[in-house]
Design an enzyme around this catalytic site. Sequence first.
Site, PDB file in Angstrom:
ATOM      1  N   SER A  27      -8.989 -13.171  -0.362  1.00 36.50           N
ATOM      2  CA  SER A  27      -9.887 -12.931  -1.501  1.00 36.50           C
ATOM      3  C   SER A  27     -10.325 -14.275  -2.055  1.00 36.50           C
ATOM      4  O   SER A  27      -9.615 -15.284  -1.889  1.00 36.50           O
ATOM      5  CB  SER A  27      -9.127 -12.164  -2.583  1.00 36.50           C
ATOM      6  OG  SER A  27      -9.848 -12.179  -3.817  1.00 36.50           O
ATOM      7  N   TYR A  58      -1.775 -11.593  -8.305  1.00 40.99           N
ATOM      8  CA  TYR A  58      -2.737 -11.120  -7.299  1.00 40.99           C
ATOM      9  C   TYR A  58      -3.326 -12.318  -6.549  1.00 40.99           C
ATOM     10  O   TYR A  58      -3.292 -12.385  -5.313  1.00 40.99           O
ATOM     11  CB  TYR A  58      -3.855 -10.290  -7.945  1.00 40.99           C
ATOM     12  CG  TYR A  58      -4.890  -9.873  -6.918  1.00 40.99           C
ATOM     13  CD1 TYR A  58      -4.562  -8.975  -5.912  1.00 40.99           C
ATOM     14  CD2 TYR A  58      -6.175 -10.426  -6.924  1.00 40.99           C
ATOM     15  CE1 TYR A  58      -5.485  -8.622  -4.930  1.00 40.99           C
ATOM     16  CE2 TYR A  58      -7.102 -10.078  -5.948  1.00 40.99           C
ATOM     17  CZ  TYR A  58      -6.751  -9.173  -4.953  1.00 40.99           C
ATOM     18  OH  TYR A  58      -7.656  -8.837  -3.985  1.00 40.99           O
TER      19      TYR A  58
HETATM   20  P1  NDP Z   1      -9.268   0.198  -2.091  1.00 40.06           P
HETATM   21  O1  NDP Z   1      -8.423   0.437  -3.301  1.00 40.06           O
HETATM   22  O2  NDP Z   1     -10.523   0.975  -1.931  1.00 40.06           O
HETATM   23  O3  NDP Z   1      -8.397   0.405  -0.761  1.00 40.06           O
HETATM   24  C1  NDP Z   1      -7.083  -0.068  -0.660  1.00 40.06           C
HETATM   25  C2  NDP Z   1      -6.439   0.564   0.547  1.00 40.06           C
HETATM   26  O4  NDP Z   1      -5.106   0.024   0.638  1.00 40.06           O
HETATM   27  C3  NDP Z   1      -6.296   2.074   0.439  1.00 40.06           C
HETATM   28  O5  NDP Z   1      -6.608   2.663   1.666  1.00 40.06           O
HETATM   29  C4  NDP Z   1      -4.832   2.271   0.107  1.00 40.06           C
HETATM   30  O6  NDP Z   1      -4.366   3.485   0.700  1.00 40.06           O
HETATM   31  C5  NDP Z   1      -4.203   1.081   0.813  1.00 40.06           C
HETATM   32  N1  NDP Z   1      -2.895   0.758   0.259  1.00 40.06           N
HETATM   33  C6  NDP Z   1      -2.608   0.275  -0.978  1.00 40.06           C
HETATM   34  N2  NDP Z   1      -1.272   0.176  -1.128  1.00 40.06           N
HETATM   35  C7  NDP Z   1      -0.718   0.612   0.033  1.00 40.06           C
HETATM   36  C8  NDP Z   1       0.608   0.757   0.492  1.00 40.06           C
HETATM   37  N3  NDP Z   1       1.668   0.440  -0.273  1.00 40.06           N
HETATM   38  N4  NDP Z   1       0.828   1.242   1.743  1.00 40.06           N
HETATM   39  C9  NDP Z   1      -0.225   1.578   2.521  1.00 40.06           C
HETATM   40  N5  NDP Z   1      -1.504   1.457   2.147  1.00 40.06           N
HETATM   41  C10 NDP Z   1      -1.747   0.980   0.911  1.00 40.06           C
HETATM   42  O7  NDP Z   1      -9.568  -1.380  -2.097  1.00 40.06           O
HETATM   43  P2  NDP Z   1     -10.520  -2.293  -1.164  1.00 40.06           P
HETATM   44  O8  NDP Z   1     -10.940  -1.574   0.024  1.00 40.06           O
HETATM   45  O9  NDP Z   1     -11.545  -2.889  -2.039  1.00 40.06           O
HETATM   46  O10 NDP Z   1      -9.494  -3.461  -0.812  1.00 40.06           O
HETATM   47  C11 NDP Z   1      -8.970  -3.650   0.466  1.00 40.06           C
HETATM   48  C12 NDP Z   1      -8.387  -5.053   0.542  1.00 40.06           C
HETATM   49  O11 NDP Z   1      -9.385  -6.008   0.241  1.00 40.06           O
HETATM   50  C13 NDP Z   1      -7.229  -5.331  -0.419  1.00 40.06           C
HETATM   51  O12 NDP Z   1      -6.282  -6.112   0.251  1.00 40.06           O
HETATM   52  C14 NDP Z   1      -7.894  -6.110  -1.540  1.00 40.06           C
HETATM   53  O13 NDP Z   1      -6.985  -6.958  -2.193  1.00 40.06           O
HETATM   54  C15 NDP Z   1      -8.928  -6.890  -0.769  1.00 40.06           C
HETATM   55  N6  NDP Z   1     -10.082  -7.342  -1.536  1.00 40.06           N
HETATM   56  C16 NDP Z   1     -10.812  -6.481  -2.314  1.00 40.06           C
HETATM   57  C17 NDP Z   1     -11.909  -6.957  -3.014  1.00 40.06           C
HETATM   58  C18 NDP Z   1     -12.720  -6.085  -3.918  1.00 40.06           C
HETATM   59  O14 NDP Z   1     -13.412  -6.625  -4.815  1.00 40.06           O
HETATM   60  N7  NDP Z   1     -12.727  -4.760  -3.751  1.00 40.06           N
HETATM   61  C19 NDP Z   1     -12.332  -8.365  -2.906  1.00 40.06           C
HETATM   62  C20 NDP Z   1     -11.475  -9.170  -2.078  1.00 40.06           C
HETATM   63  C21 NDP Z   1     -10.417  -8.670  -1.411  1.00 40.06           C
HETATM   64  P3  NDP Z   1      -3.335   4.522   0.027  1.00 40.06           P
HETATM   65  O15 NDP Z   1      -3.484   4.403  -1.464  1.00 40.06           O
HETATM   66  O16 NDP Z   1      -3.748   5.850   0.584  1.00 40.06           O
HETATM   67  O17 NDP Z   1      -2.008   4.087   0.541  1.00 40.06           O
HETATM   68  C1  8X3 Z   2     -10.839  -9.145  -5.449  1.00 38.18           C
HETATM   69  C2  8X3 Z   2     -11.832 -10.126  -5.975  1.00 38.18           C
HETATM   70  O1  8X3 Z   2     -12.425 -11.576  -8.005  1.00 38.18           O
HETATM   71  O2  8X3 Z   2     -11.514  -9.351  -8.424  1.00 38.18           O
HETATM   72  O3  8X3 Z   2      -9.962  -9.770  -4.595  1.00 38.18           O
HETATM   73  O4  8X3 Z   2     -10.099 -11.125  -7.636  1.00 38.18           O
HETATM   74  S1  8X3 Z   2     -11.426 -10.566  -7.579  1.00 38.18           S
END
Ligand code: NDP
Ligand code: 8X3
Length: 252
Positions: free
Chosen positions: A139, A152
């Site tokens: 991220s 985070y």
């Molecule tokens: P979502 O919340 O839409 O998706 C997160 C996914 O992670 C879900 O499928 C959830 O599935 C799974 N997950 C969370 N905890 C667990 C666990 N303990 N075991 C198994 N699966 C888990 O978020 P995003 O798609 O936006 O994020 C995906 C990744 O990208 C993350 O690592 C996030 O930190 C990163 N990211 C996101 C950004 C954003 O702005 N959205 C920017 C930069 C990075 P379930 O709950 O069914 O287990």
């Molecule tokens: C998610 C992007 O800027 O919310 O990883 O931390 S930010």
Amino acid sequence: MTPTVFITGATSGFGEACARRFAAAGWSLVLTGRRAERLYALADELSAHTEVLPLVVDVRDRAAMEQAIGQLPPAFSTLRGLVNNAGLALGTAPAPECSLDDWETMVDTNIKGLLYSTRLLLPRLIAHGAGAGIVNLGSIAGNWPYPGSHVYGASKAFVRQFSLNLRCDLQGTGVRVTNLEPGLCESEFSLVRFAGDKAKYDSVYAGAQAIQPKDIAETIFWLLNQPAHININSLELMPVSQSWSNFAIERA
Ligand code: NDP
Ligand code: 8X3
């Protein structure tokens, strides 16, 4: 041979969009997540196009991860791609007001969960050899500090350094590693972060033209389809609407 990609956290956001993107290109899929109903519905839908194996597993549960991955059928003995996507942020309160439980959950998911899937799947990626690749979801929070990011952002800084270090140890195997570092993306991520508060979720994205999960899926698909001799070490992306702000100064 049909390539296979293993995607953690495929029940929403980037993971789900990736599953759709790779399925459309005919890749076989191993998909994980905790929400069984969503995972099975997605697997059912995509099974019309390709082979899909859903694994309901919590990435924080090392024994469950070992069991699920240890029991993968022979068809999945080599992997072309691993997308270490499962992750979350909890809250934006200043550190002194945070719950240690939330901090532990972020460490257990974003760091330890990613370590489990990586270590357990490395033999299958190495068995594939040239052309295989890992995409870790870092991220911008791992690169740049901001108030309320504390654990985070630190967990994503770990992911970045782990990704770069992995590259050193995988030299000679053909397995690539990329740390993908997105900025503002619209997904359930912010609902989770704000404990289901829809008004806060809406305010994060209002008028911002945030990156969409399908944009990230397209980027990940591109990364895993680079020529086998190329490794994109890290890739940071933001929506055009997002940039940096000034340093904070407390004045007497
Ligand atoms: P979502 O919340 O839409 O998706 C997160 C996914 O992670 C879900 O499928 C959830 O599935 C799974 N997950 C969370 N905890 C667990 C666990 N303990 N075991 C198994 N699966 C888990 O978020 P995003 O798609 O936006 O994020 C995906 C990744 O990208 C993350 O690592 C996030 O930190 C990163 N990211 C996101 C950004 C954003 O702005 N959205 C920017 C930069 C990075 P379930 O709950 O069914 O287990
Ligand atoms: C998610 C992007 O800027 O919310 O990883 O931390 S930010």
